[in-house]
Design an enzyme around this catalytic site. Structure first.
Site, PDB file in Angstrom:
ATOM      1  N   ASP A   1     -10.281  -3.085  30.419  1.00 43.47           N
ATOM      2  CA  ASP A   1      -9.376  -3.722  31.376  1.00 43.47           C
ATOM      3  C   ASP A   1     -10.060  -3.894  32.729  1.00 43.47           C
ATOM      4  O   ASP A   1     -10.479  -2.925  33.355  1.00 43.47           O
ATOM      5  CB  ASP A   1      -8.104  -2.885  31.556  1.00 43.47           C
ATOM      6  CG  ASP A   1      -7.263  -2.829  30.293  1.00 43.47           C
ATOM      7  OD1 ASP A   1      -6.779  -3.887  29.883  1.00 43.47           O
ATOM      8  OD2 ASP A   1      -7.112  -1.734  29.733  1.00 43.47           O
TER       9      ASP A   1
ATOM     10  N   ASP B   1     -16.273  -0.491  29.977  1.00 41.24           N
ATOM     11  CA  ASP B   1     -14.832  -0.390  30.188  1.00 41.24           C
ATOM     12  C   ASP B   1     -14.224  -1.709  29.705  1.00 41.24           C
ATOM     13  O   ASP B   1     -14.942  -2.705  29.535  1.00 41.24           O
ATOM     14  CB  ASP B   1     -14.546  -0.168  31.674  1.00 41.24           C
ATOM     15  CG  ASP B   1     -13.075  -0.272  32.003  1.00 41.24           C
ATOM     16  OD1 ASP B   1     -12.277   0.462  31.392  1.00 41.24           O
ATOM     17  OD2 ASP B   1     -12.723  -1.111  32.864  1.00 41.24           O
TER      18      ASP B   1
END
Length: 321
Positions: free
Chosen positions: A17, A15
């Site tokens: 953010d 991932d």
């Protein structure tokens, strides 16, 4: 390195953010960890629910933070959303775009026609995060959805981690349209497994590891895709959320941040931990022992998930940096 967590898998799906960076601020150690994975020969993929940037923009951002990447290593919820549209619409169909120009360009590349205003010819609405989304854009989408247009949400993250803290995410704007239309969108991004499945397939991986900071998207998406995951505490997830996690949002491993990928896998696994004994007393979790607080949290999660008891005893506290 042979016993490192990253060595146990044939790809690492990151991932972005809250996991690799907070906006313009990189997570300390992230470039070195990504480099270590590459040097080990483990393919990496960057899988983001943020639909505001095109893959080449994500690459530029990563490169600027010290993590060179290729566009085919980036998988965004905008791509997933447009894939769902393309599977359901005729070529040339008009799609009302609520989001950035990058999302509109993705629609056009799929052979569909992006528009910004509602009309009788609009057949679908695609909604992705943009800091410039306005009431007027939501109003156009509301009219189209109420008229029967297919509605695809790139993601439903309620918040977006930034260097300033948590900000409203696409899910908050989706919630506004859901309230205004009484319609549920078709969700393309995490926690749906599509992004992870596509990323793993592009890496030729049959045993990928997901690394993420959100239980309701990253980890739930990993569970839905049937793959292992590392929960990191550098973004949204909190100890309380972890202890109370439902089965569909439970990770395999737990660490402070992604730099743990170079640590031994068994040291990171959620489960009983040396130095800590966790018991259930009067429907509360009580821990005795001494050692690392992350190990304590791993042990607490294990017992909470096994028993369904999530309340901590008065003398049981988890203090993490």
């Amino acid at each position: 390195m042979s016993d490192a967590l990253l060595a146990a898998y044939d790809a690492v799906l990151f991932d972005l953010d809250g996991t690799v960076y907070h906006g313009s601020r990189v997570i300390p150690g992230a470039p070195e960890t990504v480099r270590a994975a590459r040097e080990h020969g483990t393919p990496v993929r960057f899988v983001t629910n943020n639909a505001s940037k095109a893959p080449d923009e994500v690459v530029a951002h990563l490169t600027g933070l010290g993590m060179p990447a290729e566009t085919d290593e980036v998988h965004t919820s905008a791509q997933a959303g447009v894939q769902l549209l393309a599977e359901r619409l005729e070529a040339g169909a008009e799609v009302l775009v609520v989001g950035t120009r990058a999302l509109a360009d993705e629609v056009a590349r799929a052979g569909l026609k992006p528009v910004r205003e509602n009309a009788e010819s609009v057949q679908a609405v695609v909604q992705g995060h943009s800091p410039d989304n306005t009431w007027a854009a939501l109003a156009e989408a509301c009219l189209a959805i109420r008229a029967g247009a297919l509605w695809v949400a790139c993601n439903v993250d309620a918040t977006l981690p930034s260097e300033r803290g948590l900000l409203p995410g696409n899910g908050s704007m989706v919630a506004a349209l859901r309230t205004a239309t009484d319609v549920e969108p078709l969700v393309a991004g995490k926690p749906q497994p599509l992004l992870f499945e596509t990323a793993a397939r592009s890496a030729g991986a049959s045993r990928p590891l997901v690394v993420g900071d959100r239980l309701d998207t990253d980890i739930a998406g990993a569970v839905a895709a049937g793959v292992d995951s590392l929960v990191v505490l550098s973004g949204v997830a909190t100890p309380k959320q972890l202890i109370e996690a439902i089965p569909a949002e439970r990770g395999t491993y737990l660490a402070k941040d992604l730099t743990a990928l170079t640590e031994p896998a068994e040291d990171l696994r959620i489960g009983p931990r040396p130095g800590w004994t966790v018991t259930v007393e009067n429907q509360t979790l009580t821990a005795k022992g001494d050692g690392d607080d992350l190990d304590l949290l791993r042990a607490l999660c294990h017992v909470a998930w096994e028993t369904g008891v999530t309340e901590l005893g008065e003398d049981t506290k988890v203090q993490l940096p």
